[in-house]
Design a protein around this motif. Sequence first.
Motif, short mmCIF file in Angstrom:
data_model
loop_
_atom_site.label_atom_id
_atom_site.label_comp_id
_atom_site.label_asym_id
_atom_site.label_seq_id
_atom_site.Cartn_x
_atom_site.Cartn_y
_atom_site.Cartn_z
N PRO A 21 -8.48 -2.71 -0.63
CA PRO A 21 -8.44 -1.61 -1.60
C PRO A 21 -9.80 -1.06 -2.03
N HIS A 22 -10.90 -1.71 -1.64
CA HIS A 22 -12.23 -1.20 -2.03
C HIS A 22 -12.63 -0.05 -1.11
N LEU A 23 -13.10 1.03 -1.69
CA LEU A 23 -13.46 2.21 -0.93
C LEU A 23 -14.57 2.97 -1.65
N THR A 24 -15.10 3.97 -0.96
CA THR A 24 -16.04 4.90 -1.57
C THR A 24 -15.40 6.28 -1.56
N LEU A 25 -15.49 6.96 -2.68
CA LEU A 25 -14.93 8.29 -2.83
C LEU A 25 -16.07 9.28 -2.99
N LEU A 26 -16.01 10.38 -2.26
CA LEU A 26 -16.97 11.47 -2.40
C LEU A 26 -16.21 12.68 -2.91
N ASP A 27 -16.65 13.22 -4.05
CA ASP A 27 -16.07 14.43 -4.64
C ASP A 27 -17.22 15.39 -4.86
N GLY A 28 -17.26 16.45 -4.07
CA GLY A 28 -18.43 17.33 -4.08
C GLY A 28 -19.59 16.54 -3.50
#
Length: 151
Positions: free
Chosen positions: A86-93
Motif C-alpha cells: 500500500p505504500h506509494l508516491t503521489l504526484l499532483d501537479g
Amino acid sequence: MSNDYVPSPTDWVRTQVEAIEASGTTEAASIQGRQVVLLTMTGARTGATRKVPLMRVEHDGVYAAVGSRGGAPTDPQWVRNLDAEPHLTLLDGTLSSDRVARRISGDEYATWWSRAVDAFPPYADYVRTASAAGRTIPLFLLEEEPGDTAP
C-alpha cells in the motif's frame, strides 16, 4: 520502492506517464479533459516500480484512487499492486507526497464514491456496467504517510 521502473504495456498509460515525467507536472496529461494524479507503486508480482495516471479525486488533502477500468468486468492491475504493497508516491501537479493506500467500504465508500462521481461524472455509468458484471469498483483512500515521531 525500487528504481527499476517498468513502463505500462497499455499505450495511453505509457504515453501519459512519459508526458508527465518529461514536463515534471501532472498538468501535462488528462483523462477526458480532467486533471489526473500520478501514482508510483510497487508491482505485486514483479516488485518493479509501476506508474499509473488516475483521475484526480481529492478532499481535504486526502486522495481517492478509483479502480473503475471504465466499468470493465475485472479490476485494473494497480488494484492488486496496492493490495499487496500500500505504500506509494503521489504526484499532483508538481507536488509529490508519500502515501498509504487503504481500501474502503461501507459508509466511507458511499461518501467517497459521491466525491469521485463529482470529480468525474462518467463513474456513475462505470459503476452500473461493473455491477452488471458482478464487480464492485474498488476505492482506496491515499493518506499521507505518518511522519517520524522520534524526538
